[in-house]
Design a protein around this motif. Sequence first.
Motif, PDB file in Angstrom:
ATOM      1  N   UNK A  68       0.836  -1.207   0.000  1.00 38.91           N
ATOM      2  CA  UNK A  68       0.000   0.000   0.000  1.00 38.91           C
ATOM      3  C   UNK A  68       0.867   1.252   0.000  1.00 38.91           C
ATOM      4  N   UNK A  69       1.924   1.219   0.796  1.00 40.20           N
ATOM      5  CA  UNK A  69       2.826   2.378   0.872  1.00 40.20           C
ATOM      6  C   UNK A  69       3.459   2.653  -0.485  1.00 40.20           C
ATOM      7  N   UNK A  70       3.917   1.590  -1.180  1.00 42.76           N
ATOM      8  CA  UNK A  70       4.533   1.817  -2.499  1.00 42.76           C
ATOM      9  C   UNK A  70       3.533   2.422  -3.477  1.00 42.76           C
ATOM     10  N   UNK A  71       2.327   1.835  -3.580  1.00 45.62           N
ATOM     11  CA  UNK A  71       1.393   2.358  -4.592  1.00 45.62           C
ATOM     12  C   UNK A  71       0.907   3.766  -4.257  1.00 45.62           C
ATOM     13  N   UNK A  84      15.502   4.133  -2.826  1.00 42.76           N
ATOM     14  CA  UNK A  84      15.382   3.957  -4.280  1.00 42.76           C
ATOM     15  C   UNK A  84      14.438   5.017  -4.862  1.00 42.76           C
ATOM     16  N   UNK A  85      13.329   5.280  -4.171  1.00 41.83           N
ATOM     17  CA  UNK A  85      12.398   6.309  -4.660  1.00 41.83           C
ATOM     18  C   UNK A  85      13.077   7.678  -4.649  1.00 41.83           C
ATOM     19  N   UNK A  86      13.869   7.960  -3.618  1.00 41.22           N
ATOM     20  CA  UNK A  86      14.577   9.252  -3.562  1.00 41.22           C
ATOM     21  C   UNK A  86      15.495   9.392  -4.770  1.00 41.22           C
ATOM     22  N   UNK A  87      16.197   8.311  -5.116  1.00 47.68           N
ATOM     23  CA  UNK A  87      17.118   8.352  -6.259  1.00 47.68           C
ATOM     24  C   UNK A  87      16.340   8.537  -7.565  1.00 47.68           C
ATOM     25  N   UNK A  88      15.216   7.811  -7.704  1.00 46.80           N
ATOM     26  CA  UNK A  88      14.499   7.814  -8.980  1.00 46.80           C
ATOM     27  C   UNK A  88      13.588   9.034  -9.163  1.00 46.80           C
ATOM     28  N   UNK A  89      13.225   9.686  -8.061  1.00 43.15           N
ATOM     29  CA  UNK A  89      12.316  10.842  -8.164  1.00 43.15           C
ATOM     30  C   UNK A  89      13.033  12.178  -8.025  1.00 43.15           C
ATOM     31  N   UNK A  90      14.342  12.135  -7.745  1.00 43.13           N
ATOM     32  CA  UNK A  90      15.087  13.385  -7.517  1.00 43.13           C
ATOM     33  C   UNK A  90      15.002  14.310  -8.733  1.00 43.13           C
ATOM     34  N   UNK A  91      15.039  13.721  -9.942  1.00 41.51           N
ATOM     35  CA  UNK A  91      15.024  14.587 -11.136  1.00 41.51           C
ATOM     36  C   UNK A  91      13.689  15.294 -11.323  1.00 41.51           C
ATOM     37  N   UNK A 137      17.294  17.558   1.666  1.00 43.95           N
ATOM     38  CA  UNK A 137      17.428  16.273   2.374  1.00 43.95           C
ATOM     39  C   UNK A 137      16.589  15.253   1.609  1.00 43.95           C
ATOM     40  N   UNK A 138      17.194  14.151   1.206  1.00 41.24           N
ATOM     41  CA  UNK A 138      16.394  13.090   0.563  1.00 41.24           C
ATOM     42  C   UNK A 138      17.050  11.725   0.765  1.00 41.24           C
TER      43      UNK A 138
END
Length: 256
Positions: free
Chosen positions: A113-116, A165-172, A242-243
């Motif tokens: 649930x958290x991921x979606x 992983x989300x921080x890395x992939x959403x940073x852009x 901060x991420x």
Amino acid sequence: MKLENKIAIITGAGRGMGRAMALRFAAEGAQVVAAEVDRDSGEAVMGEIGGRGLLMHTDLSKVEEIDELVRRTTAEFGRLDILVNNAGVTRSLGFFDVTEADWDWMHAVNARGLFFCMQRAAREMARQKSGKIINIASIAGKGYRGTSNIAYAGTKGAVIAMTRVAAAQLARHNINVNAICPGVTRTHMFDTLMKEIVQKRGVSEEEAVRRLDATIPLGRSNSPDDIAKVAAFLASSDADNITGQSINVDGGLMWD
Ligand SMILES: NC(=O)c1ccc[n+]([C@@H]2O[C@H](COP(=O)([O-])OP(=O)(O)OC[C@H]3O[C@@H](n4cnc5c(N)ncnc54)[C@H](O)[C@@H]3O)[C@@H](O)[C@H]2O)c1
């Protein structure tokens, strides 16, 4: 005010940490979308914040209900600035007692649930080119020996890994993703776990709490607002650079 006119979804906002975050975010000027499976506590918290936002009856284990949560939020407010993934479930179980049903129940809410929720919210945030996501993990996800059970610890380890992983992939997309790892926190979940422990160990609830607090270097368990204060900071522009972090709020129980 740190969160003036921000639109913030808070999952599990009816009780415990979620309620404390709803009150604090509203006091800091945010509109709160309270996503809660329990109607009564959801209505109570919306009353406490003077209806400043929107109450959504949402079961985080159902992706179609997450879709509806994000759709209604953006339809109502035109944007989505903050997601606090707070809802979580557990119970006290020994290593040999965990069943497939326990595993699926906890993973469905705490990890799946958290991921979606992150994915659906981040789609909106990416369009806006800004957003803050705060995941409520746990020191259990870092191997805290006092965890309620091993499957729960696994869900929280997953939250910490997904935060990075989300921080890395959403940073852009200019989306910050961080986690808070609460230690022992005095909420409804805590009270339920305490009752289960008291039954198993045959000690009084006061004694069980006293023993637990004695293991904490700063000598006390968290109030829900200890977590809400850190969440408000991470949701604000004070935390713009901060991420990917998972910040322990635990009175010194864990270092990692
Ligand atoms: N209390 C602690 O000691 C502690 C420690 C570490 C981490 N945590 C984590 O903190 C978060 C908040 O916990 P809490 O102690 O405030 O718990 P709580 O049980 O007091 O509150 C959780 C809220 O989430 C809601 N919820 C549960 N399942 C849901 C679902 N499927 N859909 C929507 N809402 C749902 C509940 O109705 C409740 O309002 C959880 O993720 C928990 O795992 C708690």
